[in-house]
Write a protein that holds these residues in place. Structure first.
Motif, short mmCIF file in Angstrom:
data_model
loop_
_atom_site.label_atom_id
_atom_site.label_comp_id
_atom_site.label_asym_id
_atom_site.label_seq_id
_atom_site.Cartn_x
_atom_site.Cartn_y
_atom_site.Cartn_z
N SER A 174 0.83 -1.21 0.00
CA SER A 174 0.00 0.00 0.00
C SER A 174 0.87 1.25 0.00
CB SER A 174 -0.92 0.00 1.23
OG SER A 174 -1.81 -1.09 1.18
N THR A 175 1.94 1.22 0.80
CA THR A 175 2.88 2.35 0.83
C THR A 175 3.57 2.50 -0.52
OG1 THR A 175 3.26 1.94 3.18
CG2 THR A 175 4.83 3.36 2.04
N LEU A 176 3.89 1.38 -1.18
CA LEU A 176 4.51 1.44 -2.51
C LEU A 176 3.60 2.16 -3.49
CD1 LEU A 176 6.62 0.75 -4.62
CD2 LEU A 176 5.55 -1.52 -4.85
N THR A 177 2.32 1.86 -3.43
CA THR A 177 1.36 2.52 -4.31
C THR A 177 1.39 4.04 -4.11
OG1 THR A 177 -0.09 0.57 -4.27
CG2 THR A 177 -1.07 2.65 -5.00
N VAL A 178 1.50 4.45 -2.86
CA VAL A 178 1.57 5.88 -2.55
C VAL A 178 2.84 6.48 -3.12
CG1 VAL A 178 1.74 7.59 -0.70
CG2 VAL A 178 0.14 5.67 -0.48
N TYR A 179 3.99 5.78 -2.95
CA TYR A 179 5.25 6.28 -3.47
C TYR A 179 5.21 6.43 -4.99
CZ TYR A 179 7.69 5.65 0.99
OH TYR A 179 8.11 5.75 2.29
N ILE A 180 4.61 5.43 -5.66
CA ILE A 180 4.50 5.49 -7.11
C ILE A 180 3.68 6.70 -7.53
CG2 ILE A 180 3.51 4.37 -9.15
CD1 ILE A 180 5.98 2.94 -8.33
N ARG A 181 2.56 6.91 -6.84
CA ARG A 181 1.70 8.04 -7.16
C ARG A 181 2.41 9.37 -6.95
NH1 ARG A 181 -2.24 6.88 -4.08
NH2 ARG A 181 -1.88 8.38 -2.38
N ARG A 182 3.15 9.48 -5.83
CA ARG A 182 3.87 10.73 -5.54
C ARG A 182 4.99 10.98 -6.52
NH1 ARG A 182 4.44 10.32 1.09
NH2 ARG A 182 2.26 10.84 1.59
N LEU A 183 5.71 9.91 -6.88
CA LEU A 183 6.80 10.07 -7.84
C LEU A 183 6.26 10.48 -9.21
CD1 LEU A 183 9.81 9.89 -8.45
CD2 LEU A 183 9.53 7.43 -8.87
N ARG A 184 5.16 9.87 -9.62
CA ARG A 184 4.54 10.25 -10.88
C ARG A 184 4.14 11.72 -10.88
NH1 ARG A 184 0.76 4.85 -11.70
NH2 ARG A 184 2.11 3.77 -13.20
N ALA A 185 3.64 12.19 -9.75
CA ALA A 185 3.21 13.58 -9.66
C ALA A 185 4.37 14.55 -9.89
CB ALA A 185 2.57 13.84 -8.30
N LYS A 186 5.59 14.09 -9.63
CA LYS A 186 6.76 14.97 -9.75
C LYS A 186 7.51 14.82 -11.06
CE LYS A 186 7.50 15.21 -4.74
NZ LYS A 186 8.43 14.97 -3.62
N ILE A 187 7.41 13.65 -11.71
CA ILE A 187 8.23 13.44 -12.91
C ILE A 187 7.41 13.24 -14.19
CG2 ILE A 187 10.11 12.45 -11.56
CD1 ILE A 187 9.28 9.72 -12.78
N GLU A 188 6.11 12.99 -14.06
CA GLU A 188 5.28 12.81 -15.24
C GLU A 188 4.75 14.15 -15.73
OE1 GLU A 188 4.87 10.16 -16.94
OE2 GLU A 188 5.26 8.45 -15.62
N ASP A 189 4.62 14.30 -17.04
CA ASP A 189 4.00 15.51 -17.59
C ASP A 189 2.51 15.54 -17.26
OD1 ASP A 189 6.47 16.24 -18.70
OD2 ASP A 189 6.06 15.05 -20.51
N ASP A 190 1.88 14.36 -17.30
CA ASP A 190 0.47 14.22 -16.94
C ASP A 190 0.35 13.00 -16.03
OD1 ASP A 190 -2.24 13.99 -16.69
OD2 ASP A 190 -2.64 13.61 -18.83
N PRO A 191 0.41 13.19 -14.71
CA PRO A 191 0.40 12.05 -13.78
C PRO A 191 -0.80 11.12 -13.94
CG PRO A 191 1.00 14.08 -12.64
CD PRO A 191 0.54 14.48 -14.01
N SER A 192 -1.92 11.64 -14.42
CA SER A 192 -3.10 10.79 -14.61
C SER A 192 -2.97 9.91 -15.85
CB SER A 192 -4.36 11.66 -14.73
OG SER A 192 -4.28 12.50 -15.87
#
Length: 228
Positions: free
Chosen positions: A191-209
């Motif tokens: 569950s924590t991994l899912t959160v980390y993935i989401r947070r990392l995407r928010a910082k490095i993806e152009d469109d996190p969604s």
């Protein structure tokens, strides 16, 4: 395991030399065109590049010039062009050695081994990871996205480095979680991994969604898309 980037369009040479190199314990990544080579090069992490000079869509000399803009990895030219001017040009633009066809396999392997023994001297001093518009300077722990700095937590940084070290490979949650254990061996759950993935995407993806760098592979894990 040392990683060799082999750019060649002759299938007989590809099969023969890649087999010989793998027998020596090397990992071999193959490209047959300049376009394919430039795409695969973005994944980084190579210890040696072997470049044919004449390719279907360009020249190994041009590839060498582009590679030298961001890397000091040793480059070995492998080609039938044996004119002195070609050899001089290959070395002057940043090549480290030059073998002309035909050649003996033992000599080829000896040249490869010699360059790899010195490959540590050619690496970027900060051991840079680079892929998909993301650059990580591991010595300074600096993360750059499209030329701008990105602030990551320690766990997000470890997660990003793990992805960049294994481009285009599907990593299971178990593999990733083992990397994210903290120094006290406190286990980080899925569950924590899912959160980390989401947070990392928010910082490095152009469109996190709609992520293009960190791809979810259903029922298997996650994959870093080096071709982004």
């Amino acid at each position: 395991m040392k990683r060799i980037f082999f750019v060649e369009d002759d299938l007989s040479l590809i099969h023969g030399l890649s087999f010989a190199l793998r027998q020596q314990g090397y990992e071999v990544i193959i490209a047959r065109t300049c376009l394919e080579a430039e795409t695969l090069w973005q994944a980084g992490g190579f210890d040696l590049a072997i470049l044919d000079v004449t390719l279907p869509d360009g020249s190994g000399f041009d590839l060498c010039r582009r590679f030298r803009q961001s890397s000091k990895v040793p480059i070995l030219f492998l080609t039938a062009a044996d004119e002195e001017t070609d050899v001089i040009m290959g070395l002057d633009i940043g090549g480290d050695d030059y073998i002309t066809k035909p050649f003996k396999l033992a000599i080829f392997l000896s040249r490869v081994n010699a360059l790899l023994r010195r490959s540590g001297d050619f690496r970027q001093p900060d051991d840079t990871l680079q892929s998909g518009g993301i650059i990580v300077h591991q010595l300074t722990r600096e993360v750059i996205k499209d030329g701008a700095p990105v602030e990551l937590t320690a766990s997000e940084y470890k997660l990003l480095c793990f992805f960049l070290e294994h481009p285009n490979l599907v990593l299971s949650p178990e593999q990733i979680l083992s990397r994210l254990w903290d120094c006290e061996q406190n286990y980080i759950d899925s569950s924590t991994l899912t959160v980390y993935i989401r947070r990392l995407r928010a910082k490095i993806e152009d469109d996190p969604s709609n992520p293009k760098r960190i791809i979810t592979v259903r029922r298997m894990g996650y994959k870093w898309n080096a071709a982004k």
